[in-house]
Design an enzyme around this catalytic site. Structure first.
Site, PDB file in Angstrom:
ATOM      1  N   ASP A   7       0.829  -1.170   0.125  1.00  0.00           N
ATOM      2  CA  ASP A   7      -0.006  -0.176   0.085  1.00  0.00           C
ATOM      3  C   ASP A   7       1.033   1.003  -0.098  1.00  0.00           C
ATOM      4  O   ASP A   7       1.404   1.553   1.034  1.00  0.00           O
ATOM      5  CB  ASP A   7      -0.771  -0.038   1.234  1.00  0.00           C
ATOM      6  N   GLU A  67      -0.841  -1.062  -5.202  1.00  0.00           N
ATOM      7  CA  GLU A  67      -1.995  -0.326  -5.813  1.00  0.00           C
ATOM      8  C   GLU A  67      -1.698   0.380  -6.882  1.00  0.00           C
ATOM      9  O   GLU A  67      -0.826   1.407  -6.904  1.00  0.00           O
ATOM     10  CB  GLU A  67      -2.480   0.293  -4.560  1.00  0.00           C
ATOM     11  N   ASP A 140      -2.711   0.636   6.775  1.00  0.00           N
ATOM     12  CA  ASP A 140      -1.925   0.536   5.594  1.00  0.00           C
ATOM     13  C   ASP A 140      -1.291  -0.883   5.289  1.00  0.00           C
ATOM     14  O   ASP A 140      -1.210  -1.494   4.381  1.00  0.00           O
ATOM     15  CB  ASP A 140      -0.854   1.542   5.587  1.00  0.00           C
TER      16      ASP A 140
END
Length: 181
Positions: A7, A67, A140
């Site tokens: 992340d 991501e 996260d």
């Protein structure tokens, strides 16, 4: 097969390494890389890069899931996250890690089966799939683990074929790619 989920960020980079074997997920390593807001930005990027290389060396993942960025309202923040993401991608590329990108919608759908799932639902399903006692913190970190799970779910037959192929190659001593021997 080991998958490193990321992340991306520049204040906090969540990471999670999972092993996928025989239809089950096993948590291997997870946490967060943090940088101090008072640190000059180039030093923050250097710290992220160095820590990412350390995580890769320590865990020896086969693939990385990260991501995919989408534009946000705050362009300054989006650019800084993109720069941090760049050093993360560089660390993976320099270590011969196959990189795949996923959107938040893809992660929600893969982990919960519902593309409109709320963050707490995704985090709880991630906890359950990995059989963890509690949801990893910071958020996260849980997001990074969900990203790794998404990669397994999204890869389907391609990943299963690759696992079988790599196991055959490794068992016969033919693997000659990059960092592995």
């Amino acid at each position: 097969m080991k998958i490193l989920g990321i992340d991306p960020g520049y204040a906090i980079v969540g990471y999670g390494v999972i092993e996928y074997s025989a239809g089950r997920y096993y948590p291997v390593d997870f946490g967060a890389i943090t940088t101090d807001a008072d640190m000059p930005f180039p030093l923050r990027l250097q710290h992220i890069y160095n820590e990412m290389v350390s995580i890769i060396i320590r865990n020896d993942p086969d693939e990385m899931a990260i991501e995919r960025l989408y534009f946000q309202n705050n362009q300054k923040t989006a650019i800084a996250v993109a720069e941090a993401r760049g050093v993360i991608l560089l660390a993976a590329q320099m270590n011969n890690i196959l990189i795949s990108e996923y959107t938040p919608l893809q992660v929600k759908l893969a982990v919960t089966g519902y593309g409109q799932a709320k963050k707490p639902q995704v985090m709880e399903m991630t906890r359950r799939l990995l059989k963890l006692e509690s949801v990893p913190k910071p958020d996260d970190t849980a997001d990074a683990l969900a990203m790794a799970i998404c990669h397994v779910q999204s890869s389907g037959t391609r990943l299963k074929n690759m696992i079988n192929s790599r196991n055959t190659i490794r068992n016969n001593g033919y693997f000659s790619g990059g960092k592995k021997s």
